[in-house]
Design a protein around this motif. Sequence first.
Motif, PDB file in Angstrom:
ATOM      1  N   ILE A  65       0.945  -1.093  -0.062  1.00 24.77           N
ATOM      2  CA  ILE A  65       0.019  -0.003   0.131  1.00 24.77           C
ATOM      3  C   ILE A  65       1.048   1.377  -0.053  1.00 24.77           C
ATOM      4  N   ILE A  66       0.920   1.952  -0.997  1.00 25.11           N
ATOM      5  CA  ILE A  66       1.450   3.269  -1.083  1.00 25.11           C
ATOM      6  C   ILE A  66       0.742   4.631  -0.501  1.00 25.11           C
ATOM      7  N   ALA A  67      -0.566   4.660  -0.828  1.00 23.13           N
ATOM      8  CA  ALA A  67      -1.358   5.726  -0.262  1.00 23.13           C
ATOM      9  C   ALA A  67      -2.694   5.333  -0.206  1.00 23.13           C
ATOM     10  N   VAL A  68      -3.608   5.587   0.859  1.00 25.01           N
ATOM     11  CA  VAL A  68      -5.049   5.667   0.566  1.00 25.01           C
ATOM     12  C   VAL A  68      -5.565   7.010   1.269  1.00 25.01           C
ATOM     13  N   SER A  82      -3.566   3.675  -3.857  1.00 22.38           N
ATOM     14  CA  SER A  82      -2.423   3.308  -4.944  1.00 22.38           C
ATOM     15  C   SER A  82      -1.719   2.435  -4.097  1.00 22.38           C
ATOM     16  N   ALA A  83      -1.317   1.277  -4.987  1.00 26.40           N
ATOM     17  CA  ALA A  83      -0.321   0.219  -4.396  1.00 26.40           C
ATOM     18  C   ALA A  83       0.804  -0.231  -5.501  1.00 26.40           C
ATOM     19  N   ALA A  84       1.738  -0.900  -4.992  1.00 32.90           N
ATOM     20  CA  ALA A  84       2.837  -1.170  -5.980  1.00 32.90           C
ATOM     21  C   ALA A  84       3.050  -2.618  -5.778  1.00 32.90           C
ATOM     22  N   ASP A  85       3.137  -3.367  -6.807  1.00 34.96           N
ATOM     23  CA  ASP A  85       3.344  -4.819  -7.015  1.00 34.96           C
ATOM     24  C   ASP A  85       4.891  -4.974  -6.744  1.00 34.96           C
ATOM     25  N   GLU A  87       7.468  -5.515  -8.688  1.00 34.26           N
ATOM     26  CA  GLU A  87       8.396  -4.707  -9.349  1.00 34.26           C
ATOM     27  C   GLU A  87       8.281  -3.483  -9.203  1.00 34.26           C
ATOM     28  N   GLY A  88       7.683  -2.978  -8.513  1.00 34.67           N
ATOM     29  CA  GLY A  88       7.383  -1.568  -8.213  1.00 34.67           C
ATOM     30  C   GLY A  88       6.313  -0.741  -9.014  1.00 34.67           C
ATOM     31  N   LYS A  89       5.634  -1.527  -9.855  1.00 37.27           N
ATOM     32  CA  LYS A  89       4.738  -0.943 -10.818  1.00 37.27           C
ATOM     33  C   LYS A  89       3.278  -0.677 -10.008  1.00 37.27           C
ATOM     34  N   MET A  90       3.086   0.609 -10.310  1.00 35.42           N
ATOM     35  CA  MET A  90       1.803   1.250  -9.566  1.00 35.42           C
ATOM     36  C   MET A  90       0.432   0.882 -10.188  1.00 35.42           C
ATOM     37  N   ILE A  91      -0.548   0.714  -9.451  1.00 40.72           N
ATOM     38  CA  ILE A  91      -1.853   0.841  -9.798  1.00 40.72           C
ATOM     39  C   ILE A  91      -2.820   1.492  -8.610  1.00 40.72           C
TER      40      ILE A  91
END
Length: 133
Positions: A65-68, A82-85, A87-91
């Motif tokens: 979890i990057i941000a809520v 926003s979350a990162a997998d 590999e650091g790819k965001m969705i």
Amino acid sequence: MNSQVSPIAFRLTRGADLKHSILASVQSNNIQAGCIASVVGCLSTLSLRLADGNSVVTLEGAYEIIAVSGTLTPEHVHLHLSAADREGKMIGGHLMEGSIVSHTAEVCLLSFPAMAFTREYDDDTGYTELIVS
């Protein structure tokens, strides 16, 4: 204007539904108006409604979890995540039920006791929109 703010903090463990757990905390703490201050943790299942307003994506795997952010009403939590997998790819998108904590999630909420948030359907947007009083 009364600027009183009350913080609420808790930790979720493996298997908790993030959105459902935040709503449960809002209801058990009798929050009438609030917002997300911070969420830090990991998800094993991520379910988001995308920007087109219709498409929902549900992903399995390791997500940080990057941000809520979002607003809290007694019957509804409107949250974007926003979350990162691996590999650091965001969705990112509108948080849906079914987003499951994999290890932990540290949640900090803010309550505004002098205010009330409700939601009413808006013909223009097709969604229930925030009403502040």
